[in-house]
Design a protein around this motif. Structure first.
Motif, PDB file in Angstrom:
ATOM      1  N   PHE A  84       0.829  -1.206   0.000  1.00  0.00           N
ATOM      2  CA  PHE A  84       0.000   0.000   0.000  1.00  0.00           C
ATOM      3  C   PHE A  84       0.868   1.261   0.000  1.00  0.00           C
ATOM      4  O   PHE A  84       0.486   2.281  -0.593  1.00  0.00           O
ATOM      5  CB  PHE A  84      -0.948  -0.008   1.196  1.00  0.00           C
ATOM      6  CG  PHE A  84      -2.065  -1.007   1.061  1.00  0.00           C
ATOM      7  CD1 PHE A  84      -2.369  -1.576  -0.165  1.00  0.00           C
ATOM      8  CD2 PHE A  84      -2.832  -1.373   2.172  1.00  0.00           C
ATOM      9  CE1 PHE A  84      -3.395  -2.494  -0.293  1.00  0.00           C
ATOM     10  CE2 PHE A  84      -3.869  -2.291   2.052  1.00  0.00           C
ATOM     11  CZ  PHE A  84      -4.142  -2.857   0.819  1.00  0.00           C
ATOM     12  N   ARG A  85       2.010   1.202   0.658  1.00  0.00           N
ATOM     13  CA  ARG A  85       2.935   2.342   0.579  1.00  0.00           C
ATOM     14  C   ARG A  85       3.438   2.514  -0.850  1.00  0.00           C
ATOM     15  O   ARG A  85       3.609   3.644  -1.320  1.00  0.00           O
ATOM     16  CB  ARG A  85       4.105   2.135   1.545  1.00  0.00           C
ATOM     17  CG  ARG A  85       3.735   2.237   3.012  1.00  0.00           C
ATOM     18  CD  ARG A  85       4.960   2.522   3.874  1.00  0.00           C
ATOM     19  NE  ARG A  85       5.945   1.443   3.777  1.00  0.00           N
ATOM     20  CZ  ARG A  85       5.998   0.402   4.607  1.00  0.00           C
ATOM     21  NH1 ARG A  85       5.096   0.291   5.591  1.00  0.00           N
ATOM     22  NH2 ARG A  85       6.917  -0.527   4.477  1.00  0.00           N
ATOM     23  N   PHE A  86       3.663   1.401  -1.520  1.00  0.00           N
ATOM     24  CA  PHE A  86       4.091   1.434  -2.921  1.00  0.00           C
ATOM     25  C   PHE A  86       3.008   2.044  -3.799  1.00  0.00           C
ATOM     26  O   PHE A  86       3.293   2.854  -4.699  1.00  0.00           O
ATOM     27  CB  PHE A  86       4.436   0.015  -3.370  1.00  0.00           C
ATOM     28  CG  PHE A  86       5.090  -0.075  -4.720  1.00  0.00           C
ATOM     29  CD1 PHE A  86       5.726   1.022  -5.301  1.00  0.00           C
ATOM     30  CD2 PHE A  86       5.063  -1.280  -5.421  1.00  0.00           C
ATOM     31  CE1 PHE A  86       6.331   0.912  -6.539  1.00  0.00           C
ATOM     32  CE2 PHE A  86       5.663  -1.382  -6.660  1.00  0.00           C
ATOM     33  CZ  PHE A  86       6.292  -0.278  -7.229  1.00  0.00           C
ATOM     34  N   VAL A  87       1.764   1.672  -3.550  1.00  0.00           N
ATOM     35  CA  VAL A  87       0.637   2.226  -4.317  1.00  0.00           C
ATOM     36  C   VAL A  87       0.557   3.734  -4.133  1.00  0.00           C
ATOM     37  O   VAL A  87       0.401   4.486  -5.099  1.00  0.00           O
ATOM     38  CB  VAL A  87      -0.687   1.559  -3.897  1.00  0.00           C
ATOM     39  CG1 VAL A  87      -1.884   2.293  -4.514  1.00  0.00           C
ATOM     40  CG2 VAL A  87      -0.703   0.096  -4.315  1.00  0.00           C
ATOM     41  N   PHE A  88       0.668   4.186  -2.894  1.00  0.00           N
ATOM     42  CA  PHE A  88       0.603   5.622  -2.631  1.00  0.00           C
ATOM     43  C   PHE A  88       1.740   6.367  -3.324  1.00  0.00           C
ATOM     44  O   PHE A  88       1.518   7.383  -4.000  1.00  0.00           O
ATOM     45  CB  PHE A  88       0.658   5.886  -1.129  1.00  0.00           C
ATOM     46  CG  PHE A  88       0.973   7.316  -0.787  1.00  0.00           C
ATOM     47  CD1 PHE A  88       0.017   8.309  -0.943  1.00  0.00           C
ATOM     48  CD2 PHE A  88       2.235   7.673  -0.332  1.00  0.00           C
ATOM     49  CE1 PHE A  88       0.314   9.634  -0.664  1.00  0.00           C
ATOM     50  CE2 PHE A  88       2.536   8.991  -0.036  1.00  0.00           C
ATOM     51  CZ  PHE A  88       1.569   9.975  -0.196  1.00  0.00           C
ATOM     52  N   ALA A  89       2.973   5.873  -3.176  1.00  0.00           N
ATOM     53  CA  ALA A  89       4.128   6.563  -3.738  1.00  0.00           C
ATOM     54  C   ALA A  89       4.050   6.616  -5.266  1.00  0.00           C
ATOM     55  O   ALA A  89       4.309   7.668  -5.882  1.00  0.00           O
ATOM     56  CB  ALA A  89       5.416   5.864  -3.301  1.00  0.00           C
ATOM     57  N   ALA A  90       3.685   5.506  -5.904  1.00  0.00           N
ATOM     58  CA  ALA A  90       3.627   5.465  -7.367  1.00  0.00           C
ATOM     59  C   ALA A  90       2.573   6.418  -7.907  1.00  0.00           C
ATOM     60  O   ALA A  90       2.820   7.160  -8.871  1.00  0.00           O
ATOM     61  CB  ALA A  90       3.352   4.040  -7.839  1.00  0.00           C
ATOM     62  N   ASN A  91       1.403   6.422  -7.298  1.00  0.00           N
ATOM     63  CA  ASN A  91       0.344   7.309  -7.778  1.00  0.00           C
ATOM     64  C   ASN A  91       0.665   8.778  -7.515  1.00  0.00           C
ATOM     65  O   ASN A  91       0.329   9.643  -8.326  1.00  0.00           O
ATOM     66  CB  ASN A  91      -0.985   6.937  -7.123  1.00  0.00           C
ATOM     67  CG  ASN A  91      -1.641   5.740  -7.776  1.00  0.00           C
ATOM     68  OD1 ASN A  91      -2.288   5.847  -8.804  1.00  0.00           O
ATOM     69  ND2 ASN A  91      -1.475   4.572  -7.166  1.00  0.00           N
ATOM     70  N   ALA A  92       1.317   9.074  -6.392  1.00  0.00           N
ATOM     71  CA  ALA A  92       1.708  10.460  -6.120  1.00  0.00           C
ATOM     72  C   ALA A  92       2.737  10.938  -7.132  1.00  0.00           C
ATOM     73  O   ALA A  92       2.672  12.085  -7.629  1.00  0.00           O
ATOM     74  CB  ALA A  92       2.269  10.566  -4.700  1.00  0.00           C
ATOM     75  N   ILE A  93       3.694  10.081  -7.478  1.00  0.00           N
ATOM     76  CA  ILE A  93       4.708  10.449  -8.474  1.00  0.00           C
ATOM     77  C   ILE A  93       4.072  10.688  -9.839  1.00  0.00           C
ATOM     78  O   ILE A  93       4.369  11.666 -10.523  1.00  0.00           O
ATOM     79  CB  ILE A  93       5.789   9.352  -8.552  1.00  0.00           C
ATOM     80  CG1 ILE A  93       6.616   9.328  -7.275  1.00  0.00           C
ATOM     81  CG2 ILE A  93       6.699   9.570  -9.763  1.00  0.00           C
ATOM     82  CD1 ILE A  93       7.584   8.161  -7.188  1.00  0.00           C
ATOM     83  N   VAL A  94       3.177   9.791 -10.234  1.00  0.00           N
ATOM     84  CA  VAL A  94       2.511   9.932 -11.533  1.00  0.00           C
ATOM     85  C   VAL A  94       1.632  11.181 -11.558  1.00  0.00           C
ATOM     86  O   VAL A  94       1.538  11.871 -12.582  1.00  0.00           O
ATOM     87  CB  VAL A  94       1.691   8.671 -11.851  1.00  0.00           C
ATOM     88  CG1 VAL A  94       0.810   8.889 -13.075  1.00  0.00           C
ATOM     89  CG2 VAL A  94       2.620   7.487 -12.088  1.00  0.00           C
TER      90      VAL A  94
END
Length: 204
Positions: A84-94
């Protein structure tokens, strides 16, 4: 009848410069090639299409990161899970990248120019579209796998059903963002092909 310049040369005088009309004729070949109105309209439609895809990617990836960031219910918190941390970070970067690319698209639509030099801008867009699309796809896949495990375990989801539901919403929005980022990648790849073949990002 001899011209005044020829007569002055025979008399040992310095010929007078040519009239202004003749001097101006030498600059017509150095002007930028003229683009037809139809070509300009096609280019603007292409740039608008890119902008729409960028906007859609931002529209889905930004809420996805917000949904995940606020996903804390009871004893369940999103930051307790690596996926879930990965999901948050990836979507924030995109989301940030899509916002930047929207500014780039608006600049090009308004002025007909790229912010960076043309070749650098084309390769920058294409390479980052590819990298962030794979990043987003990996994050959403990891989040989907974790969400499935939590539902099968039933301990977390039974305790806080809203936690699992909100995680599902975030993941679904992230997949939609990946879809539109993939469309943007296709268009930026088309511009790379035009640059390689024609030496310009335009196919016209």
């Amino acid at each position: 009848m001899r011209s005044p310049q020829f007569q002055a040369a025979r008399n040992g005088e310095t010929p007078s410069p040519s009239p202004p009309q003749q001097r101006h004729n030498h600059h017509h070949y150095n002007q930028t090639p003229f683009h037809s109105t139809l070509a300009v309209q096609k280019l603007r439609r292409f740039n608008w299409l890119i902008f729409i895809f960028r906007l859609a990617a931002f529209f889905f990836s930004c809420p996805s990161s917000v949904f995940m960031l606020t996903n804390s219910h009871g004893s369940s918190h999103w930051y307790d899970f690596d996926a879930f941390r990965f999901v948050f970070a990836a979507n924030a970067i995109v989301a940030l990248y899509s916002l930047f690319e929207m500014v780039v698209s608006v600049w090009e639509i308004s002025w007909g120019l790229t912010i960076f030099p043309e070749a650098l801008q084309v390769w920058f867009d294409f390479s980052h579209d590819q990298v962030f699309a794979y990043l987003l796809m990996s994050a959403q896949s990891a989040g989907t796998a974790l969400a499935r495990v939590l539902k099968e375990d039933q301990a977390t989801c039974n305790t806080s059903s809203w936690f699992c539901m909100q995680a599902d919403i975030s993941i679904a929005l992230g997949f939609a963002g990946f879809l539109f980022l993939g469309f943007s990648s296709l268009l930026s790849g088309f511009r790379v092909a035009c640059l390689i073949i024609n030496g310009s990002r335009f196919h016209l």
